[in-house]
Design a protein around this motif. Sequence first.
Motif, PDB file in Angstrom:
ATOM      1  N   ARG A  42      -4.405   5.643   9.951  1.00  0.00           N
ATOM      2  CA  ARG A  42      -5.625   5.035   9.880  1.00  0.00           C
ATOM      3  C   ARG A  42      -5.577   3.631   9.452  1.00  0.00           C
ATOM      4  O   ARG A  42      -6.371   2.557   9.795  1.00  0.00           O
ATOM      5  N   ALA A  43      -4.854   3.549   8.297  1.00  0.00           N
ATOM      6  CA  ALA A  43      -4.675   2.089   7.878  1.00  0.00           C
ATOM      7  C   ALA A  43      -4.072   1.107   8.875  1.00  0.00           C
ATOM      8  O   ALA A  43      -4.460  -0.018   8.993  1.00  0.00           O
ATOM      9  N   THR A  58       0.793  -1.125  -0.025  1.00  0.00           N
ATOM     10  CA  THR A  58      -0.185  -0.236   0.144  1.00  0.00           C
ATOM     11  C   THR A  58       0.888   1.253   0.130  1.00  0.00           C
ATOM     12  O   THR A  58       1.774   1.177   0.588  1.00  0.00           O
ATOM     13  N   THR A  74      -0.675  10.469   2.614  1.00  0.00           N
ATOM     14  CA  THR A  74      -0.601  11.120   3.928  1.00  0.00           C
ATOM     15  C   THR A  74      -0.072  10.365   5.148  1.00  0.00           C
ATOM     16  O   THR A  74      -0.649   9.258   5.095  1.00  0.00           O
ATOM     17  N   ARG A  75       0.190  10.940   6.287  1.00  0.00           N
ATOM     18  CA  ARG A  75       0.483  10.270   7.368  1.00  0.00           C
ATOM     19  C   ARG A  75      -0.678   9.913   8.093  1.00  0.00           C
ATOM     20  O   ARG A  75      -0.707   8.664   8.531  1.00  0.00           O
ATOM     21  N   ARG A  76      -1.706  10.739   8.045  1.00  0.00           N
ATOM     22  CA  ARG A  76      -3.039  10.550   8.570  1.00  0.00           C
ATOM     23  C   ARG A  76      -3.596   9.232   7.754  1.00  0.00           C
ATOM     24  O   ARG A  76      -4.178   8.309   8.528  1.00  0.00           O
ATOM     25  N   GLU A  77      -3.395   9.096   6.745  1.00  0.00           N
ATOM     26  CA  GLU A  77      -4.083   7.729   5.908  1.00  0.00           C
ATOM     27  C   GLU A  77      -3.209   6.482   6.104  1.00  0.00           C
ATOM     28  O   GLU A  77      -3.749   5.481   6.707  1.00  0.00           O
ATOM     29  N   ALA A  78      -1.817   6.680   6.676  1.00  0.00           N
ATOM     30  CA  ALA A  78      -1.099   5.566   6.997  1.00  0.00           C
ATOM     31  C   ALA A  78      -1.686   5.372   8.240  1.00  0.00           C
ATOM     32  O   ALA A  78      -1.814   3.833   8.650  1.00  0.00           O
ATOM     33  N   PHE A 104       0.661   5.443   0.786  1.00  0.00           N
ATOM     34  CA  PHE A 104      -0.124   6.335   1.388  1.00  0.00           C
ATOM     35  C   PHE A 104       0.122   7.593   1.002  1.00  0.00           C
ATOM     36  O   PHE A 104       1.346   7.982   1.094  1.00  0.00           O
TER      37      PHE A 104
END
Length: 108
Positions: free
Chosen positions: A67-68, A57, A61-65, A59
Amino acid sequence: MRPRVAHQGGEYTGTVFTDACDRMGVTQSMGRTGSALDNAVAESFNSTLEFELLATTRFATRREARRAVAGFLDRYNHTRRHTACDNQAPVAYEQAQAAAAVPPTQAA
């Protein structure tokens, strides 16, 4: 030349950190230098996380990472079956173990 730092590096054994642990009631636990088994569980989990999520995967953004990874942790603990837990999810296994440990006179 910078000194080599092992997992028992100065940041974890220094006075400032150990004093902070003492003030908070935290007991530090460190294995022997060079023992591969000290970190085996954490290394196994990190390998699983990397192989199953991070290597496949990208990502934006860090936020997306974050959350994942949080979603992966939730599935890993609540849904994914583990052979070490009698083929149950860890949370279900721990709940069953805790329920079995309660003496019958205290069971609700």
